[in-house]
Scaffold this motif. Structure first.
Motif, PDB file in Angstrom:
ATOM      1  N   HIS A  45     113.735 -18.092  -8.851  1.00  0.00           N
ATOM      2  CA  HIS A  45     114.306 -18.822  -9.983  1.00  0.00           C
ATOM      3  C   HIS A  45     114.353 -17.978 -11.258  1.00  0.00           C
ATOM      4  CE1 HIS A  45     114.402 -22.688  -7.900  1.00  0.00           C
ATOM      5  NE2 HIS A  45     113.209 -22.400  -7.414  1.00  0.00           N
ATOM      6  N   PRO A  46     114.968 -16.775 -11.199  1.00  0.00           N
ATOM      7  CA  PRO A  46     115.042 -15.982 -12.432  1.00  0.00           C
ATOM      8  C   PRO A  46     115.891 -16.702 -13.475  1.00  0.00           C
ATOM      9  CG  PRO A  46     116.465 -15.041 -10.751  1.00  0.00           C
ATOM     10  CD  PRO A  46     115.677 -16.152 -10.095  1.00  0.00           C
ATOM     11  N   LYS A  47     115.395 -16.718 -14.696  1.00  0.00           N
ATOM     12  CA  LYS A  47     116.078 -17.364 -15.825  1.00  0.00           C
ATOM     13  C   LYS A  47     116.443 -18.820 -15.513  1.00  0.00           C
ATOM     14  CE  LYS A  47     117.900 -13.008 -17.479  1.00  0.00           C
ATOM     15  NZ  LYS A  47     119.085 -12.217 -17.795  1.00  0.00           N
ATOM     16  N   GLY A  48     115.656 -19.462 -14.660  1.00  0.00           N
ATOM     17  CA  GLY A  48     115.884 -20.861 -14.338  1.00  0.00           C
ATOM     18  C   GLY A  48     116.978 -21.103 -13.330  1.00  0.00           C
ATOM     19  N   GLY A  49     117.505 -20.051 -12.764  1.00  0.00           N
ATOM     20  CA  GLY A  49     118.541 -20.199 -11.750  1.00  0.00           C
ATOM     21  C   GLY A  49     117.927 -20.430 -10.379  1.00  0.00           C
ATOM     22  N   ASN A  50     118.705 -20.158  -9.346  1.00  0.00           N
ATOM     23  CA  ASN A  50     118.210 -20.275  -7.977  1.00  0.00           C
ATOM     24  C   ASN A  50     119.014 -19.294  -7.128  1.00  0.00           C
ATOM     25  OD1 ASN A  50     117.753 -21.043  -5.239  1.00  0.00           O
ATOM     26  ND2 ASN A  50     117.151 -23.082  -5.925  1.00  0.00           N
ATOM     27  N   ILE A  51     118.350 -18.246  -6.645  1.00  0.00           N
ATOM     28  CA  ILE A  51     119.059 -17.224  -5.883  1.00  0.00           C
ATOM     29  C   ILE A  51     119.356 -17.661  -4.448  1.00  0.00           C
ATOM     30  CG2 ILE A  51     118.140 -15.339  -7.304  1.00  0.00           C
ATOM     31  CD1 ILE A  51     116.279 -14.665  -4.912  1.00  0.00           C
ATOM     32  N   ILE A  52     118.658 -18.671  -3.951  1.00  0.00           N
ATOM     33  CA  ILE A  52     118.872 -19.158  -2.586  1.00  0.00           C
ATOM     34  C   ILE A  52     119.971 -20.221  -2.568  1.00  0.00           C
ATOM     35  CG2 ILE A  52     117.782 -20.196  -0.546  1.00  0.00           C
ATOM     36  CD1 ILE A  52     116.536 -17.493  -1.313  1.00  0.00           C
ATOM     37  N   LYS A  53     119.829 -21.213  -3.441  1.00  0.00           N
ATOM     38  CA  LYS A  53     120.797 -22.317  -3.537  1.00  0.00           C
ATOM     39  C   LYS A  53     121.172 -22.497  -5.013  1.00  0.00           C
ATOM     40  CE  LYS A  53     119.202 -24.821   0.490  1.00  0.00           C
ATOM     41  NZ  LYS A  53     118.750 -26.089   1.035  1.00  0.00           N
ATOM     42  N   PRO A  54     122.253 -21.842  -5.458  1.00  0.00           N
ATOM     43  CA  PRO A  54     122.632 -21.885  -6.869  1.00  0.00           C
ATOM     44  C   PRO A  54     122.782 -23.297  -7.451  1.00  0.00           C
ATOM     45  CG  PRO A  54     123.887 -20.198  -5.738  1.00  0.00           C
ATOM     46  CD  PRO A  54     123.129 -20.963  -4.685  1.00  0.00           C
ATOM     47  N   SER A  55     123.098 -24.275  -6.640  1.00  0.00           N
ATOM     48  CA  SER A  55     123.250 -25.650  -7.144  1.00  0.00           C
ATOM     49  C   SER A  55     121.905 -26.307  -7.444  1.00  0.00           C
ATOM     50  CB  SER A  55     124.021 -26.501  -6.140  1.00  0.00           C
ATOM     51  OG  SER A  55     123.280 -26.637  -4.934  1.00  0.00           O
ATOM     52  N   LYS A  56     120.818 -25.627  -7.101  1.00  0.00           N
ATOM     53  CA  LYS A  56     119.492 -26.194  -7.330  1.00  0.00           C
ATOM     54  C   LYS A  56     118.703 -25.374  -8.337  1.00  0.00           C
ATOM     55  CE  LYS A  56     119.290 -28.862  -3.202  1.00  0.00           C
ATOM     56  NZ  LYS A  56     118.419 -29.597  -2.332  1.00  0.00           N
ATOM     57  N   GLY A  57     119.354 -25.079  -9.462  1.00  0.00           N
ATOM     58  CA  GLY A  57     118.689 -24.368 -10.554  1.00  0.00           C
ATOM     59  C   GLY A  57     117.730 -25.289 -11.288  1.00  0.00           C
ATOM     60  N   LEU A  58     117.096 -24.754 -12.314  1.00  0.00           N
ATOM     61  CA  LEU A  58     116.056 -25.494 -13.026  1.00  0.00           C
ATOM     62  C   LEU A  58     116.508 -26.055 -14.371  1.00  0.00           C
ATOM     63  CD1 LEU A  58     113.033 -23.154 -12.241  1.00  0.00           C
ATOM     64  CD2 LEU A  58     113.837 -25.153 -10.967  1.00  0.00           C
ATOM     65  N   GLY A  59     117.797 -25.966 -14.670  1.00  0.00           N
ATOM     66  CA  GLY A  59     118.307 -26.591 -15.884  1.00  0.00           C
ATOM     67  C   GLY A  59     118.283 -28.106 -15.733  1.00  0.00           C
ATOM     68  N   LYS A  60     118.267 -28.823 -16.854  1.00  0.00           N
ATOM     69  CA  LYS A  60     118.158 -30.298 -16.804  1.00  0.00           C
ATOM     70  C   LYS A  60     119.273 -30.930 -15.981  1.00  0.00           C
ATOM     71  CE  LYS A  60     115.254 -31.150 -20.689  1.00  0.00           C
ATOM     72  NZ  LYS A  60     114.821 -32.070 -21.671  1.00  0.00           N
ATOM     73  N   LYS A  61     120.522 -30.443 -16.129  1.00  0.00           N
ATOM     74  CA  LYS A  61     121.639 -31.009 -15.368  1.00  0.00           C
ATOM     75  C   LYS A  61     121.440 -30.828 -13.867  1.00  0.00           C
ATOM     76  CE  LYS A  61     125.639 -30.856 -18.427  1.00  0.00           C
ATOM     77  NZ  LYS A  61     126.948 -30.222 -18.655  1.00  0.00           N
ATOM     78  N   GLU A  62     121.061 -29.604 -13.465  1.00  0.00           N
ATOM     79  CA  GLU A  62     120.849 -29.333 -12.035  1.00  0.00           C
ATOM     80  C   GLU A  62     119.683 -30.144 -11.486  1.00  0.00           C
ATOM     81  OE1 GLU A  62     122.500 -25.390 -13.675  1.00  0.00           O
ATOM     82  OE2 GLU A  62     120.930 -26.772 -14.281  1.00  0.00           O
ATOM     83  N   LEU A  63     118.607 -30.215 -12.249  1.00  0.00           N
ATOM     84  CA  LEU A  63     117.455 -30.998 -11.799  1.00  0.00           C
ATOM     85  C   LEU A  63     117.845 -32.462 -11.625  1.00  0.00           C
ATOM     86  CD1 LEU A  63     114.552 -29.499 -13.950  1.00  0.00           C
ATOM     87  CD2 LEU A  63     114.925 -29.174 -11.510  1.00  0.00           C
ATOM     88  N   ALA A  64     118.507 -33.027 -12.630  1.00  0.00           N
ATOM     89  CA  ALA A  64     118.905 -34.439 -12.576  1.00  0.00           C
ATOM     90  C   ALA A  64     119.857 -34.697 -11.409  1.00  0.00           C
ATOM     91  CB  ALA A  64     119.545 -34.858 -13.893  1.00  0.00           C
ATOM     92  N   ALA A  65     120.777 -33.768 -11.162  1.00  0.00           N
ATOM     93  CA  ALA A  65     121.719 -33.920 -10.053  1.00  0.00           C
ATOM     94  C   ALA A  65     121.004 -33.936  -8.703  1.00  0.00           C
ATOM     95  CB  ALA A  65     122.753 -32.795 -10.086  1.00  0.00           C
ATOM     96  N   ASN A  66     119.804 -33.377  -8.676  1.00  0.00           N
ATOM     97  CA  ASN A  66     119.017 -33.344  -7.445  1.00  0.00           C
ATOM     98  C   ASN A  66     117.871 -34.355  -7.469  1.00  0.00           C
ATOM     99  OD1 ASN A  66     120.234 -31.089  -5.793  1.00  0.00           O
ATOM    100  ND2 ASN A  66     119.929 -30.047  -7.745  1.00  0.00           N
ATOM    101  N   GLY A  67     117.954 -35.321  -8.381  1.00  0.00           N
ATOM    102  CA  GLY A  67     116.966 -36.401  -8.435  1.00  0.00           C
ATOM    103  C   GLY A  67     115.632 -36.025  -9.050  1.00  0.00           C
ATOM    104  N   ILE A  68     115.593 -34.962  -9.814  1.00  0.00           N
ATOM    105  CA  ILE A  68     114.347 -34.493 -10.428  1.00  0.00           C
ATOM    106  C   ILE A  68     114.471 -34.633 -11.936  1.00  0.00           C
ATOM    107  CG2 ILE A  68     112.805 -32.526 -10.718  1.00  0.00           C
ATOM    108  CD1 ILE A  68     113.897 -31.536  -7.980  1.00  0.00           C
ATOM    109  N   LYS A  69     113.634 -35.509 -12.505  1.00  0.00           N
ATOM    110  CA  LYS A  69     113.734 -35.773 -13.945  1.00  0.00           C
ATOM    111  C   LYS A  69     112.417 -35.606 -14.697  1.00  0.00           C
ATOM    112  CE  LYS A  69     117.558 -38.873 -13.183  1.00  0.00           C
ATOM    113  NZ  LYS A  69     118.065 -40.206 -13.145  1.00  0.00           N
ATOM    114  N   THR A  70     111.316 -35.659 -13.988  1.00  0.00           N
ATOM    115  CA  THR A  70     110.011 -35.640 -14.651  1.00  0.00           C
ATOM    116  C   THR A  70     109.134 -34.504 -14.131  1.00  0.00           C
ATOM    117  OG1 THR A  70     108.927 -37.070 -13.028  1.00  0.00           O
ATOM    118  CG2 THR A  70     110.097 -38.174 -14.847  1.00  0.00           C
TER     119      THR A  70
END
Length: 110
Positions: A45-70
Motif C-alpha cells: 500500500h505505498p502512498k495509500g494505494g494498492n499494488i495487488i488490487k488498485p481498486s482497494k486502495g486506502l483512500g476514503k472513497k476506495e475504503l467506503a466502496a469496499n464497505g470499510i468506514k471505521t
C-alpha cells in the motif's frame, strides 16, 4: 583481561540499545503508527494505494466502496482479509498496533 572487559562493555551497550527496538509496546505507551504502517503495510500500500488490487486502495472513497468506514472495519480487514492480502492476526500485529495503524490510515489517506 582488558580486551574481555571492552568486549563485554560493547555487547552490553549494544543490548541496551537493541532491546527497546524489539520490545512490544506496553499498555499506555505511544505507538508510532506510521512506523508500524511502514513495517506491515507499505509494501503493498505505498502512498495509500494498492499494488495487488488498485481498486482497494486506502483512500476514503476506495475504503467506503469496499464497505470499510471505521477504524474497527480496518482492523477486521487486517484480521480476516480477502484473497491477495496477508492476514495479520493479533500475534503478528497486536490490537493496540492494529488500531494505531487503522487510525493512521483514516487520517492520512483522504
Amino acid at each position: 583481561m582488558k580486551k574481555v572487559l571492552v568486549a563485554t562493555a560493547a555487547v552490553l551497550s549494544m543490548s541496551v540499545i537493541a532491546v527497546p527496538a524489539f520490545a512490544e509496546a506496553k499498555k499506555g505507551e505511544k505507538i508510532d503508527a506510521k512506523a508500524k504502517f511502514d513495517q506491515h503495510c507499505v509494501a503493498c500500500h505505498p502512498k495509500g494505494g494498492n499494488i495487488i488490487k488498485p481498486s482497494k486502495g486506502l483512500g476514503k472513497k476506495e475504503l467506503a466502496a469496499n464497505g470499510i468506514k471505521t477504524e474497527k472495519d480496518i482492523v477486521a480487514k487486517m484480521r480476516n482479509p480477502g484473497p491477495g492480502m496477508t492476514k495479520f492476526d493479533a500475534k503478528a500485529v497486536p490490537d493496540a498496533e492494529a488500531h494505531a495503524i487503522a487510525k493512521y490510515i483514516l487520517t492520512t489517506f483522504k
